[in-house]
Design a protein around this motif. Structure first.
Motif, short mmCIF file in Angstrom:
data_model
loop_
_atom_site.label_atom_id
_atom_site.label_comp_id
_atom_site.label_asym_id
_atom_site.label_seq_id
_atom_site.Cartn_x
_atom_site.Cartn_y
_atom_site.Cartn_z
N THR A 1 -1.51 14.74 6.28
CA THR A 1 -2.44 14.51 7.12
C THR A 1 -1.85 14.88 8.35
O THR A 1 -2.82 14.62 8.96
N GLY B 1 -7.81 0.40 -3.27
CA GLY B 1 -9.54 0.44 -2.60
C GLY B 1 -10.11 -0.83 -1.08
O GLY B 1 -11.32 -0.85 -1.28
N TRP B 2 -9.08 -0.82 -0.67
CA TRP B 2 -9.69 -2.03 1.01
C TRP B 2 -10.48 -0.99 1.94
O TRP B 2 -11.18 -2.05 2.35
N ARG B 3 -10.57 0.59 1.18
CA ARG B 3 -12.00 0.79 2.77
C ARG B 3 -13.45 0.51 1.78
O ARG B 3 -14.48 0.13 2.45
N ASP B 4 -13.55 -0.03 -0.02
CA ASP B 4 -14.79 -0.18 -0.25
C ASP B 4 -14.47 -1.89 -0.22
O ASP B 4 -15.52 -2.64 -1.00
N ALA C 1 -5.16 2.46 6.89
CA ALA C 1 -5.35 3.43 7.47
C ALA C 1 -4.06 4.64 8.24
O ALA C 1 -3.69 5.75 7.41
N THR D 1 -7.35 -5.24 -4.39
CA THR D 1 -8.50 -4.30 -4.30
C THR D 1 -7.96 -3.37 -3.00
O THR D 1 -8.94 -3.04 -2.80
N ARG E 1 0.52 -0.74 0.51
CA ARG E 1 0.22 -0.04 0.34
C ARG E 1 1.01 1.55 0.05
O ARG E 1 0.22 1.99 -0.62
N VAL F 1 -7.35 8.36 13.14
CA VAL F 1 -6.80 6.93 12.63
C VAL F 1 -5.48 6.40 13.78
O VAL F 1 -5.36 5.57 13.60
N GLU G 1 -7.04 4.49 15.88
CA GLU G 1 -8.00 2.99 15.91
C GLU G 1 -6.72 2.14 15.93
O GLU G 1 -6.90 1.16 16.18
N GLU H 1 -1.58 5.16 5.54
CA GLU H 1 -1.42 5.85 4.07
C GLU H 1 -1.27 7.20 5.25
O GLU H 1 -0.38 8.41 4.48
N ARG I 1 -7.23 -3.03 8.07
CA ARG I 1 -8.11 -1.94 7.74
C ARG I 1 -7.00 -0.95 8.76
O ARG I 1 -6.86 0.51 8.40
#
Length: 148
Positions: free
Chosen positions: A101, A74-77, A90, A71, A41, A107, A110, A93, A86
């Motif tokens: 950010t 687009g891991w969030r979806d 996050a 995928t 990622r 983030v 979590e 990123e 997840r």
């Protein structure tokens, strides 16, 4: 694309220093598949073809699925990632894009819910390390080897 310099040959001690950090990360208690997801990622965000090739290949060798690798951007979806993955993605990123950010509290918090304090340190070092490799490889235009 042509390699700008072979930095590992020019300064082997620099490579040794980066490799020592990589060794620490590899020997951490983090799940190996999770580590490869983080590496892929961050490398996607940084546009590092060399590292994308290497870490996707390594992920497949330890049983990561094509579906999850395809995928990952687009891991969030995508429904294929665990809550822990997840949280790690996050954080990956946010740290990779730190100038934009500043790693938001939500983030970080979590991630802290899914990893012990030591694991969180290891995760941060993993993210820092892959970003370091990405930046060196992209800057020096290190070429990706063709795989048979």
């Amino acid at each position: 694309m042509k390699t700008r310099m072979h930095w590992t040959e020019i300064d082997p001690e620099a490579y040794k220093a980066m490799s020592a950090l990589e060794t620490y990360v590899r020997n951490s208690s983090l799940d190996k598949k999770l580590m490869d997801l983080v590496k892929v990622r961050a490398s996607q965000i940084n546009g590092c073809a060399f590292c994308l090739d290497m870490h996707a290949f390594e992920a497949r060798k330890i049983g990561e699925t094509e579906q999850r690798l395809y995928t990952l951007a687009g891991w969030r979806d995508a429904p294929f990632f665990t809550p822990q993955e997840r949280a790690a993605l996050a954080l990956t990123e946010a740290v990779t894009l730190v100038s934009a950010t500043h790693v938001p509290d939500d983030v970080y918090n979590e991630a802290a819910q899914h990893f012990s304090e030591k694991e969180l340190v290891q995760l941060l070092l993993l993210i820092v390390t892959i970003n370091g490799w990405n930046r060196i490889v992209v800057s020096t235009r290190t070429e990706t080897a063709l795989r048979p």
